[in-house]
Scaffold this active site. Structure first.
Site, PDB file in Angstrom:
ATOM      1  NE  ARG A 112      -2.431   1.035   3.662  1.00 43.36           N
ATOM      2  CZ  ARG A 112      -3.163   1.064   4.773  1.00 43.36           C
ATOM      3  NH1 ARG A 112      -4.457   0.845   4.721  1.00 43.36           N
ATOM      4  NH2 ARG A 112      -2.596   1.271   5.944  1.00 43.36           N
ATOM      5  CB  THR A 116      -1.874   7.424  -3.033  1.00 43.59           C
ATOM      6  OG1 THR A 116      -1.236   6.152  -3.241  1.00 43.59           O
ATOM      7  CG2 THR A 116      -0.963   8.533  -3.552  1.00 43.59           C
ATOM      8  CG  ASP A 211       5.337  -3.787  10.846  1.00 40.45           C
ATOM      9  OD1 ASP A 211       5.994  -4.342   9.946  1.00 40.45           O
ATOM     10  OD2 ASP A 211       5.107  -2.578  10.867  1.00 40.45           O
TER      11      ASP A 211
END
Length: 217
Positions: A112, A116, A211
């Protein structure tokens, strides 16, 4: 509730089983370790898989038990393809493979754009016979919906027989965005959370699933 919202709600299954909700709550904790988070994701994914695979077709087959022969149901034809949206989708993939170890596996690499929030594909590896298989697409978070839409677009392009999306946590905005483009796609999730923040993260959510799954930042 509008007719559109009611129709969208019918295509979203929230698994409210106590074990699922308990394990998801443990995953939300800030101080849950990487190893514990990984194990919980695998456990929750297996439980979500029971619902995600509920509609698989069966066919009667003659089987000999230790006592007699009989006709019993088994999965019909070519079976599942599990497709992970990299990298965090692999955490759900492991649990589903515990449930259906014979499933074929595909991967779609999507990241991603931080500003934006647009989805960018960087990797694609899928079985050749998707038109003969039911696909379960997995990603822990359905946030903006951009990654899921991009992945589903690829699966539709390759004529997957059917597509279902499984995630741990979804945002209302992501559900709405996905169903604006693909209104027929069923979503199975453990929770529909409150809202997206200005950075496209789900609130209250559980942080960045990738993560937390792999111990990176």
């Amino acid at each position: 509730m509008s007719q559109e919202a009611a129709s969208r709600r019918e295509r979203v299954t929230v698994i409210d089983h106590p074990l699922v909700q308990h394990k998801l709550s443990l995953m939300r904790r800030r101080d849950t370790s990487t190893s514990k988070f990984r194990g919980l994701m695998r456990e929750v994914s297996l439980l979500l898989g029971y619902e995600a695979t509920r509609g698989l077709a069966l066919e009667d087959t003659e089987i000999e038990t230790p006592l007699e022969r009989g006709t019993f149901p088994i999965l019909a034809g070519k079976k599942l393809c599990l497709v992970s949206i990299l990298r965090a989708g692999n955490g759900i993939l492991d649990g589903l493979l515990d449930l259906v170890p014979s499933a074929r596996v595909g991967h779609i690499g999507i990241y991603r754009q931080p500003h934006t929030l647009e989805a960018v594909e960087y990797y694609l590896k899928l079985p050749d016979d998707l038109p003969e298989r039911d696909v379960i697409l997995v990603d822990p978070m359905l946030a903006t919906g951009n990654s899921a839409i991009a992945a589903i677009s690829r699966l539709v392009e390759l004529r997957a027989r059917s597509i279902k999306f499984v995630c741990l946590v979804a945002a209302p905005e992501g559900i709405a965005a996905l169903h604006r483009v693909f209104p027929e796609i069923a979503i199975v999730t453990a929770s529909v959370d409150r809202v997206l923040d200005d950075h496209g993260y789900i609130l209250p959510g559980l942080g960045d699933a990738g993560d937390r799954l792999f111990g990176t930042k």
